[in-house]
Design an enzyme around this catalytic site. Structure first.
Site, short mmCIF file in Angstrom:
data_model
loop_
_atom_site.label_atom_id
_atom_site.label_comp_id
_atom_site.label_asym_id
_atom_site.label_seq_id
_atom_site.Cartn_x
_atom_site.Cartn_y
_atom_site.Cartn_z
N GLU A 71 -14.21 -3.73 0.22
CA GLU A 71 -13.87 -4.06 1.60
C GLU A 71 -13.91 -2.84 2.51
O GLU A 71 -13.52 -2.92 3.68
CB GLU A 71 -12.46 -4.67 1.65
CG GLU A 71 -12.22 -5.83 0.72
CD GLU A 71 -12.90 -7.12 1.19
OE1 GLU A 71 -13.72 -7.06 2.11
OE2 GLU A 71 -12.59 -8.17 0.60
N TYR A 117 8.03 -10.27 18.79
CA TYR A 117 7.68 -9.20 17.85
C TYR A 117 6.22 -9.28 17.42
O TYR A 117 5.58 -8.25 17.18
CB TYR A 117 8.62 -9.24 16.64
CG TYR A 117 10.02 -8.92 17.05
CD1 TYR A 117 10.42 -7.60 17.27
CD2 TYR A 117 10.95 -9.93 17.28
CE1 TYR A 117 11.70 -7.29 17.69
CE2 TYR A 117 12.23 -9.64 17.72
CZ TYR A 117 12.60 -8.31 17.91
OH TYR A 117 13.86 -8.02 18.35
#
Length: 212
Positions: A71, A117
């Site tokens: 990745e 948040y």
């Protein structure tokens, strides 16, 4: 004073301990000048060796250490698209991966502005069309996207978060998993989302990204 290698090992152990990195999944990296320290392929994030990390250049060239996670193009794409990015976290955490298997909430973000948040610590999180893990074309598409963002969901795959330091990238990964958990709990029932003025106040105060 800890080193970037030690910080990466501690971050991996924290994420593994929180149950956000099942098996040998997930990969972490930090940028140090023009070099990238990244976890090797097949690593258990709870059992990293500070002397066993992989070193890449910003183009993904392998400079030292074991073979990197497949990745790695995702990581180098984030570093190249934003020079202030200093760390990248890619996980297969359960709730965020589940949301990545659903249609995006909007073109700009797979996840709606459900909590302050999430808006503060993560911001808009585009859903990136599916590609096989490690596909460099997917990373190139992320790098070329014009919108500002710190995180994405890879369709049918999982989350990638970034930050100005490793702590911020890790916190974003944890917050993204939390808001995805809440989203799944609410399912398609009635819910209140943050309003445009509320989002604007948060992004202005915390420097996060959300296109209104």
């Amino acid at each position: 004073m800890s080193t970037p290698r030690q910080d990466l090992v501690r971050a991996g152990a924290r994420l593994r301990g929180l149950g956000l990195s099942p098996g040998a999944s997930g990969n972490l990296s930090v940028r140090v000048a023009d070099r990238v320290l990244i976890t090797p392929t097949g690593s258990d994030l709870g059992d990293l060796d500070p002397d066993g990390l992989t070193v890449l250049d910003l183009e993904g060239g392998h400079l030292a250490g074991p073979r990197p996670s497949k990745e790695f193009p995702l990581h180098t794409a984030f570093y190249r698209r934003a020079r202030d990015t200093a760390a990248v976290v890619h996980l297969h955490s359960r709730s965020a991966t589940a949301v990545s298997c659903r249609p995006a909430w909007s073109q700009g973000s797979a996840v709606p502005p459900l909590t302050p948040y999430f808006v503060m610590r993560v911001g808009q999180t585009p859903l990136i069309p599916y590609a096989a893990p490690g596909d460099p074309g997917q990373a190139a598409a992320i790098e070329a996207m014009p919108a500002a963002f710190r995180a994405v969901l890879l369709a049918n795959h999982g989350p990638v978060t970034s930050g100005g330091d490793l702590a911020a990238a890790v916190d974003a990964a944890i917050e993204l998993e939390e808001v995805c958990t809440l989203l799944l709990m609410l399912s398609d029932g009635e819910r209140r989302l943050l309003t445009a003025p509320e989002i604007a106040e948060l992004t202005g105060r915390y420097g996060s990204d959300w296109d209104l």
